[in-house]
Scaffold this active site. Structure first.
Site, PDB file in Angstrom:
ATOM      1  CG  ASP A   1      -9.876 114.515   1.060  1.00 33.56           C
ATOM      2  OD1 ASP A   1      -8.706 114.764   1.340  1.00 33.56           O
ATOM      3  OD2 ASP A   1     -10.884 115.066   0.748  1.00 33.56           O
TER       4      ASP A   1
ATOM      5  CG  ASP B   1      -6.962 125.463  -1.643  1.00 32.65           C
ATOM      6  OD1 ASP B   1      -7.203 126.633  -1.963  1.00 32.65           O
ATOM      7  OD2 ASP B   1      -6.422 125.028  -0.530  1.00 32.65           O
TER       8      ASP B   1
ATOM      9  CE  LYS C   1      -1.728 135.156  -0.092  1.00 29.63           C
ATOM     10  NZ  LYS C   1      -0.640 134.886   1.057  1.00 29.63           N
TER      11      LYS C   1
ATOM     12  CB  THR D   1     -22.011 120.930   1.142  1.00 27.53           C
ATOM     13  OG1 THR D   1     -21.364 122.154   0.700  1.00 27.53           O
ATOM     14  CG2 THR D   1     -21.757 119.768   0.105  1.00 27.53           C
TER      15      THR D   1
END
Length: 305
Positions: free
Chosen positions: A161, A211, A215, A284
């Site tokens: 990450d 993510d 759009k 989660t």
């Protein structure tokens, strides 16, 4: 990872000096480079000053990205990756690091952390004391990763990450649980896959809730693409599982389509669709919030052939 060529919002622009020279008007505070540009539009003589202001703002942002967060901790930009001209699936960002996260980074990063600099090939057997290794891309604050590591101490987790608070949080959680099978990698997973992993060195890949870039014009930034799978396939052992999960229905459909079409992967679901959530993947907090909103979570498990 939180997913996301992008640069962070220019840092320091909020404190740029005002370009308003009107002597009779009130002094402006909090003027930005955008304000300067607007001034330049109405006052051609201010064009050079506005351009210099914008250049200074972006230079402050560049220096901020390059500065290390903590001595001996994760680098701000380990591979100089923002210079690389390609679309990214992640957006590097800075947010507040708590005292506990900072302490974990300072104490544990030298032991369990590594920067993705693209300069060497990792010896995973040495790094994980001979354990089979699963790569996890994007772990958020690390709660699920820490739980999976504690539940399966015989499996190494190489967790990638770019979010510094999450890196510190995961290190602290693993240490608190007594888990020694987690390594935290800081940087771009594409560089890791392309430059730093040996062929057939991984026993699995996990991409949970990347993510979705909802759009249409941003779909090209989604991580699960044919080109990404081309990088993944060579570093996975035959039979290794690629496990993806998302609560964004259109992204789940794209994942299923892309994975199904790739010749190096085979769906483990008998009907060729989505798989039930495996027991080893924790539910989660983020996933629970999505379920409360009526989202449907889809798991995809594909084997490398």
């Amino acid at each position: 990872m939180s997913e996301q060529p992008l640069n962070p919002t220019p840092a320091g622009s909020h404190d740029a000096p005002s370009t308003d020279k009107t002597p009779t008007g009130p002094a402006r505070t909090g003027s930005t480079a955008a304000d300067a540009l607007a001034d330049a539009t109405s006052d051609p003589t201010a064009t050079d000053e506005a351009a210099a202001l914008r250049a200074a703002s972006f230079e402050r942002a560049r220096r901020l990205r390059m500065e290390p967060r903590f001595p001996g901790g994760p680098a701000a930009d380990p591979a100089g990756s923002h210079h690389e001209r390609r679309i990214r699936s992640f957006q590097p960002r800075r947010s507040r690091v708590t005292t506990g996260q900072q302490e974990s980074l300072e104490r544990l990063w030298p032991k369990w952390g590594l920067d993705i600099d693209g300069k060497r090939v990792l010896d995973l057997a040495e790094l994980f004391d001979g354990l089979p290794v699963v790569l996890e891309i994007g772990f958020g604050m690390g709660e699920a990763t820490a739980q999976m590591a504690a539940d399966a101490p015989g499996t190494g987790i190489l967790a990638v990450d770019v979010h510094t608070p999450g890196q510190g949080n995961l290190l602290g959680l693993a240490d608190k649980a007594g888990s020694t099978n987690v390594r935290v990698a800081n940087g771009d997973a594409v560089i890791l896959l392309r430059e730093m992993l040996a062929p057939e060195s991984l026993d699995g890949l996990r991409v949970y809730f990347p993510d979705p870039w909802p759009k249409a014009r941003h779909h090209k930034r989604r991580l699960i693409q044919p080109e990404f799978l081309d990088l993944v396939a060579p570093v996975l052992k035959p039979g290794a599982i690629v496990h993806c999960a998302t609560d964004w229905e259109p992204y789940a459909e794209q994942m299923l389509e892309v994975l199904t079409a790739h010749p190096r992967f085979e769906n483990t679901a008998a009907d060729g669709g989505y798989a039930p959530r495996p027991a080893f993947r924790p539910l989660t907090r983020f996933e629970g919030q999505g379920l409360d909103k009526g989202h449907v979570v889809h798991d995809l498990l594909f084997a490398r052939v």
